[in-house]
Design a protein around this motif. Structure first.
Motif, PDB file in Angstrom:
ATOM      1  N   ARG A 103      31.493  38.184  42.860  1.00  0.00           N
ATOM      2  CA  ARG A 103      32.409  37.023  42.935  1.00  0.00           C
ATOM      3  C   ARG A 103      33.110  36.821  41.597  1.00  0.00           C
ATOM      4  NH1 ARG A 103      33.012  31.959  45.691  1.00  0.00           N
ATOM      5  NH2 ARG A 103      33.685  30.331  44.269  1.00  0.00           N
ATOM      6  N   ALA A 104      32.367  37.021  40.504  1.00  0.00           N
ATOM      7  CA  ALA A 104      32.949  36.815  39.175  1.00  0.00           C
ATOM      8  C   ALA A 104      33.944  37.919  38.824  1.00  0.00           C
ATOM      9  CB  ALA A 104      31.833  36.750  38.129  1.00  0.00           C
ATOM     10  N   LYS A 107      37.306  37.830  40.761  1.00  0.00           N
ATOM     11  CA  LYS A 107      37.961  36.518  40.743  1.00  0.00           C
ATOM     12  C   LYS A 107      39.478  36.628  40.770  1.00  0.00           C
ATOM     13  CE  LYS A 107      38.128  32.213  38.072  1.00  0.00           C
ATOM     14  NZ  LYS A 107      37.625  31.495  36.867  1.00  0.00           N
ATOM     15  N   ASP A 108      40.037  37.542  39.988  1.00  0.00           N
ATOM     16  CA  ASP A 108      41.491  37.652  39.886  1.00  0.00           C
ATOM     17  C   ASP A 108      42.026  38.873  40.631  1.00  0.00           C
ATOM     18  OD1 ASP A 108      41.592  35.393  38.197  1.00  0.00           O
ATOM     19  OD2 ASP A 108      41.025  36.637  36.487  1.00  0.00           O
ATOM     20  N   PRO A 365      37.063  34.513  48.431  1.00  0.00           N
ATOM     21  CA  PRO A 365      35.979  34.820  47.495  1.00  0.00           C
ATOM     22  C   PRO A 365      34.618  34.737  48.190  1.00  0.00           C
ATOM     23  CG  PRO A 365      37.543  33.277  46.524  1.00  0.00           C
ATOM     24  CD  PRO A 365      37.904  33.390  47.967  1.00  0.00           C
ATOM     25  N   ASP A 391      27.201  32.285  35.367  1.00  0.00           N
ATOM     26  CA  ASP A 391      28.538  32.493  35.924  1.00  0.00           C
ATOM     27  C   ASP A 391      28.652  33.830  36.658  1.00  0.00           C
ATOM     28  OD1 ASP A 391      28.336  34.163  33.764  1.00  0.00           O
ATOM     29  OD2 ASP A 391      30.170  33.493  32.760  1.00  0.00           O
TER      30      ASP A 391
END
Length: 437
Positions: A103-104, A107-108, A365, A391
């Protein structure tokens, strides 16, 4: 006449043991479109159960590429590699850590792969814990109708989205059905690394196998072993049967064997086990199967899963010639698909993956149910075990992508694994026995 083009489906599998690699790689092939070329890249998460080359070959599940990685290295690879599907074939905590890590790092990213996970075999313990650690994947595969119902009930019971639960079957079922007795009649005991774990119980099972071989000299009796001494599989094996058999006068018709379970089942007339998934493989092929009751029917042994199967039996009964008859309704609920429906068992999962890949705008996401808000006292520890921060990103000092271990690191790692195996297989049992004095 138009020329038909075949699309290549790029799939990655991350596994942490030989059995999970087998499940993940074969699942990836089962859910791939039948008209697509599959490119399968394998990643082995570095740890105590990282499989050896021999173990990987024995699974019968090859890959186009295969490499060993840390969690941080894997996440770096997923950040840049354009895969269509990712199969997480890990223990629950590993799945949860990777979901947060992915997921981290995604992210973009405008598009991401479809993420698939599930359980390797029979789910007889830690149902809620294992399921909630897997929540957040696009598909959580259930190997049977019964498992699908249980999985949905757990997710709905905590208020989590249960739509990812998808009924399939075990991906390694197959082979020719048993149609008649072989010559010689062959009895196979499928050993398990950790069930039972007690030395006395394991010695008892070996003794009963020896007694069965002596009582039936006309039969071939095989002790099917999962790993060689020094190797680890999904579960720890503190007391390998090889060591218990060392120095014993074994009857000539009793042999210790390794190899692919499917090949052993090709010549099996009676499969005996405490609770191994091999029982489901045998039942799928209509091989007579006995799940032992000698040590009781207990949750800690996993044989309670077979209550109602018609397969429960003791060595005394087997010595006397008993052949269990499985209950057909039970088989149907367990995804064994002995009725011939196995060919379509993965159709629904395959269709779901295709629909997700074609979703307009891509996939949202990843959204695990465990977050710093729902499990603030649990999730950080799960992530930290894989060197990830709250995170989901690698912690400072975690190995960087593309850093191959040098010679000193390789030597230290081999020594550490050797010390770990020695502690598990030699020291721990002695300490336990001393504690029982």
């Amino acid at each position: 006449m138009p020329v038909r083009t075949t699309k290549t489906r790029r799939t990655a599998v991350l596994a942490d043991s030989d059995t999970r690699w087998k499940w993940g790689a074969l699942t990836a092939r089962r859910i791939a479109p039948e008209d697509a070329d599959l490119r399968l890249d394998g990643y082995l998460l570095r740890g105590r159960a990282t499989p050896t080359a021999r173990q990987l070959q024995e699974t019968g599940a090859p890959a186009d590429s295969l490499r060993e990685v840390t969690a941080a290295e894997f996440l770096r690879a997923m950040e840049r590699e354009p895969y269509d599907v990712l199969v997480l074939a890990l223990v629950g905590g590993g799945v949860q850590a990777m979901l947060h890590g992915l997921r981290a790092v995604w992210k973009d990213r405008p598009g991401r792969p479809v993420v698939v996970t599930g359980h390797v075999g029979v789910v007889y313990e830690k149902l809620a814990d294992g399921l909630l650690l897997r929540h957040g994947a696009d598909l959580v595969l259930a190997n049977s109708r019964q498992d699908a119902e249980r999985f949905r009930a757990v997710y709905e019971g905590v208020g989590a989205d249960a739509s990812a639960v998808t009924e399939v079957a075990l991906p390694f079922l197959g082979g020719a059905p048993h149609t008649g007795e072989h010559e010689p009649y062959t009895v196979v005991f499928a050993a398990q690394p950790s069930v039972p774990g007690d030395r006395r119980d394991r010695a008892y099972l070996l003794d009963r196998l020896v007694r069965h071989a002596r009582a039936h000299p006309e039969r071939e009796v095989l002790l099917k072993l999962r790993s060689r001494p020094g190797e680890h599989t999904t579960h720890l094996e503190e007391l390998p049967y090889q060591r218990l058999a060392r120095g014993r006068d074994l009857p000539p018709n009793l042999r210790l064997v390794y190899g692919h379970m499917g090949e052993v089942l090709d010549r099996t007339d009676l499969l005996v086990t405490v609770s191994s998934t091999a029982a489901l493989e045998a039942l799928h092929r209509r091989v007579p199967t006995a799940v032992l009751t000698d040590l009781g029917v207990r949750e800690s042994l996993g044989n309670h899963h077979f209550v109602g199967s018609g397969c429960l039996a003791s060595w005394d009964q087997l010595d006397a010639g008993h052949r269990p008859e499985p209950d057909e309704e039970w088989l149907a609920r367990q995804g064994v698909a002995a009725d011939g429906t196995y060919a379509t068992a993965f159709d629904h999962a395959r269709d779901r993956v295709a629909r997700l890949l074609d979703r307009p705008g891509g996939l949202p996401p990843l959204a695990p149910w465990y977050t710093p808000q729902t499990a603030p006292g649990y999730l950080p520890g799960v992530l930290a075990r894989h060197h990830l921060g709250p995170d989901g990103l690698p912690l400072p000092g975690a190995p960087a992508a593309g850093t191959a271990p040098g010679p000193v690191r390789r030597i230290v790692r081999r020594a550490a694994r050797g010390a770990y195996r020695h502690g598990v297989q030699r020291v721990a049992p002695v300490i336990r026995r001393m504690g029982e004095l």
